[in-house]
Design a protein around this motif. Structure first.
Motif, PDB file in Angstrom:
ATOM      1  N   ALA A   1       0.810  -1.225   0.000  1.00 30.44           N
ATOM      2  CA  ALA A   1       0.000   0.000   0.000  1.00 30.44           C
ATOM      3  C   ALA A   1       0.838   1.268   0.000  1.00 30.44           C
ATOM      4  N   ASP A   2       2.143   1.138   0.248  1.00 30.99           N
ATOM      5  CA  ASP A   2       3.033   2.301   0.272  1.00 30.99           C
ATOM      6  C   ASP A   2       3.386   2.690  -1.161  1.00 30.99           C
ATOM      7  N   ARG A   3       3.051   3.938  -1.532  1.00 26.88           N
ATOM      8  CA  ARG A   3       3.278   4.395  -2.904  1.00 26.88           C
ATOM      9  C   ARG A   3       4.048   5.712  -2.913  1.00 26.88           C
ATOM     10  N   GLY A   4       4.916   5.864  -3.902  1.00 30.13           N
ATOM     11  CA  GLY A   4       5.694   7.082  -4.067  1.00 30.13           C
ATOM     12  C   GLY A   4       7.152   6.735  -4.315  1.00 30.13           C
ATOM     13  N   THR A   5       7.895   7.684  -4.856  1.00 33.25           N
ATOM     14  CA  THR A   5       9.310   7.436  -5.171  1.00 33.25           C
ATOM     15  C   THR A   5      10.130   7.121  -3.923  1.00 33.25           C
ATOM     16  N   GLN A   6       9.655   7.568  -2.752  1.00 36.16           N
ATOM     17  CA  GLN A   6      10.381   7.271  -1.515  1.00 36.16           C
ATOM     18  C   GLN A   6      10.336   5.776  -1.167  1.00 36.16           C
ATOM     19  N   TYR A   7       9.451   5.018  -1.821  1.00 40.47           N
ATOM     20  CA  TYR A   7       9.309   3.578  -1.561  1.00 40.47           C
ATOM     21  C   TYR A   7       9.881   2.725  -2.691  1.00 40.47           C
ATOM     22  N   ARG A   8      10.713   3.320  -3.536  1.00 41.77           N
ATOM     23  CA  ARG A   8      11.253   2.568  -4.665  1.00 41.77           C
ATOM     24  C   ARG A   8      12.233   1.484  -4.205  1.00 41.77           C
ATOM     25  N   SER A   9      12.375   0.485  -5.045  1.00 43.63           N
ATOM     26  CA  SER A   9      13.356  -0.572  -4.832  1.00 43.63           C
ATOM     27  C   SER A   9      14.681  -0.074  -5.402  1.00 43.63           C
ATOM     28  N   VAL A  10      15.702   0.002  -4.536  1.00 45.12           N
ATOM     29  CA  VAL A  10      16.968   0.583  -4.978  1.00 45.12           C
ATOM     30  C   VAL A  10      18.150  -0.019  -4.226  1.00 45.12           C
ATOM     31  N   ILE A  11      19.229  -0.221  -4.961  1.00 44.66           N
ATOM     32  CA  ILE A  11      20.518  -0.623  -4.388  1.00 44.66           C
ATOM     33  C   ILE A  11      21.457   0.557  -4.604  1.00 44.66           C
ATOM     34  N   PHE A  12      21.922   1.157  -3.514  1.00 44.81           N
ATOM     35  CA  PHE A  12      22.921   2.217  -3.598  1.00 44.81           C
ATOM     36  C   PHE A  12      24.286   1.572  -3.362  1.00 44.81           C
ATOM     37  N   TYR A  13      25.067   1.467  -4.417  1.00 49.01           N
ATOM     38  CA  TYR A  13      26.354   0.798  -4.288  1.00 49.01           C
ATOM     39  C   TYR A  13      27.422   1.760  -3.757  1.00 49.01           C
ATOM     40  N   HIS A  14      28.376   1.175  -3.018  1.00 47.99           N
ATOM     41  CA  HIS A  14      29.459   1.937  -2.393  1.00 47.99           C
ATOM     42  C   HIS A  14      30.734   1.941  -3.231  1.00 47.99           C
ATOM     43  N   ASP A  15      30.844   0.995  -4.156  1.00 51.43           N
ATOM     44  CA  ASP A  15      32.009   0.931  -5.047  1.00 51.43           C
ATOM     45  C   ASP A  15      31.640   0.131  -6.293  1.00 51.43           C
ATOM     46  N   GLU A  16      32.537   0.092  -7.251  1.00 46.62           N
ATOM     47  CA  GLU A  16      32.259  -0.590  -8.526  1.00 46.62           C
ATOM     48  C   GLU A  16      32.027  -2.084  -8.343  1.00 46.62           C
ATOM     49  N   GLN A  17      32.715  -2.693  -7.388  1.00 48.61           N
ATOM     50  CA  GLN A  17      32.515  -4.129  -7.144  1.00 48.61           C
ATOM     51  C   GLN A  17      31.082  -4.395  -6.690  1.00 48.61           C
ATOM     52  N   GLN A  18      30.553  -3.557  -5.785  1.00 47.57           N
ATOM     53  CA  GLN A  18      29.162  -3.722  -5.361  1.00 47.57           C
ATOM     54  C   GLN A  18      28.213  -3.534  -6.537  1.00 47.57           C
ATOM     55  N   LYS A  19      28.496  -2.593  -7.405  1.00 49.30           N
ATOM     56  CA  LYS A  19      27.654  -2.365  -8.585  1.00 49.30           C
ATOM     57  C   LYS A  19      27.614  -3.623  -9.450  1.00 49.30           C
ATOM     58  N   GLU A  20      28.777  -4.192  -9.708  1.00 49.64           N
ATOM     59  CA  GLU A  20      28.859  -5.398 -10.538  1.00 49.64           C
ATOM     60  C   GLU A  20      28.112  -6.565  -9.893  1.00 49.64           C
ATOM     61  N   ILE A  21      28.265  -6.736  -8.597  1.00 53.40           N
ATOM     62  CA  ILE A  21      27.568  -7.817  -7.888  1.00 53.40           C
ATOM     63  C   ILE A  21      26.059  -7.597  -7.962  1.00 53.40           C
ATOM     64  N   ALA A  22      25.610  -6.363  -7.804  1.00 59.69           N
ATOM     65  CA  ALA A  22      24.181  -6.054  -7.878  1.00 59.69           C
ATOM     66  C   ALA A  22      23.626  -6.417  -9.256  1.00 59.69           C
ATOM     67  N   GLU A  23      24.343  -6.072 -10.292  1.00 61.09           N
ATOM     68  CA  GLU A  23      23.899  -6.394 -11.658  1.00 61.09           C
ATOM     69  C   GLU A  23      23.791  -7.900 -11.865  1.00 61.09           C
ATOM     70  N   VAL A  24      24.767  -8.647 -11.358  1.00 65.32           N
ATOM     71  CA  VAL A  24      24.761 -10.108 -11.482  1.00 65.32           C
ATOM     72  C   VAL A  24      23.595 -10.710 -10.701  1.00 65.32           C
ATOM     73  N   VAL A  25      23.396 -10.276  -9.455  1.00 66.67           N
ATOM     74  CA  VAL A  25      22.315 -10.824  -8.632  1.00 66.67           C
ATOM     75  C   VAL A  25      20.958 -10.569  -9.281  1.00 66.67           C
ATOM     76  N   ILE A  26      20.747  -9.387  -9.789  1.00 68.73           N
ATOM     77  CA  ILE A  26      19.462  -9.086 -10.436  1.00 68.73           C
ATOM     78  C   ILE A  26      19.239 -10.015 -11.631  1.00 68.73           C
ATOM     79  N   LYS A  27      20.260 -10.251 -12.430  1.00 69.77           N
ATOM     80  CA  LYS A  27      20.134 -11.177 -13.568  1.00 69.77           C
ATOM     81  C   LYS A  27      19.844 -12.594 -13.094  1.00 69.77           C
ATOM     82  N   GLU A  28      20.486 -12.997 -11.991  1.00 70.09           N
ATOM     83  CA  GLU A  28      20.301 -14.360 -11.475  1.00 70.09           C
ATOM     84  C   GLU A  28      18.900 -14.588 -10.915  1.00 70.09           C
ATOM     85  N   VAL A  29      18.327 -13.595 -10.245  1.00 64.95           N
ATOM     86  CA  VAL A  29      17.002 -13.791  -9.634  1.00 64.95           C
ATOM     87  C   VAL A  29      15.851 -13.462 -10.583  1.00 64.95           C
TER      88      VAL A  29
END
Length: 179
Positions: free
Chosen positions: A93-121
């Motif tokens: 029931a929570d609506r608005g951009t403040q409730y978006r699904s988001v991964i804020f990465y801290h470095d390039e390695q986290q970004k790469e892992i996030a991209e891989v996990v999203i593809k895997e799931v």
């Protein structure tokens, strides 16, 4: 004596009360802080400002975890499977951009892992995953009333109807990763 490898993850999955409660149960998680990130308005935002949807911030949690106990990849798998990453700017029931699904990465390695996990799931979801992957620029801690919300308000209706089922799902899908 084991060496600790402390790292940070910053994630948004709708209401931070839910996500905080989930990750407080995970082995290797040292601390979970509710807060705000990803906005365009300068200065430390308030909960009221965030709820207006005008600041661009998302409700997020910042997780301090020991990577020798739980990997960033496992953190992301738990994240992706304990909320709906296929709904744009909404969780239940929570609506608005403040409730978006988001991964804020801290470095390039986290970004790469996030991209891989999203593809895997992705094959496990009927709809397309809309989780945003963005660099972390600033994290603002939320007000004290929003910290440890579930632990302090377990009898609250929102907790009973929204958070408790997420914790049940967590126990079902990730029992081996729980404290």
């Amino acid at each position: 004596m084991t060496t600790r490898n402390m790292q940070l993850a910053t994630l948004g999955a709708g209401c931070f009360w839910c996500t905080e409660a989930v990750f407080q149960k995970v082995k290797g998680v040292e601390k979970v802080v509710s807060g705000y990130s990803g906005g365009t308005v300068p200065g430390h935002p308030t909960y009221r400002e965030i709820c207006s949807g005008l600041t661009g911030h998302a409700e997020v949690i910042q997780i301090t975890f020991d990577a020798n106990v739980i990997s960033y990849e496992d953190i992301l798998v738990i994240f992706m499977t304990t909320h709906d990453p296929t709904t744009l700017n909404r969780q239940g029931a929570d609506r608005g951009t403040q409730y978006r699904s988001v991964i804020f990465y801290h470095d390039e390695q986290q970004k790469e892992i996030a991209e891989v996990v999203i593809k895997e799931v992705a094959p496990y979801f009927e709809s397309k995953i809309v989780t945003e992957i963005s660099p972390l620029t600033m994290f603002y801690e939320a007000e004290k009333a929003h910290q440890d919300y579930y632990r302090n308000n377990e009898g609250n209706g929102y907790c009973s109807f929204v958070i408790t089922p997420k914790l049940t799902k967590l126990r079902k899908l990730h029992a081996d990763k729980l404290k």
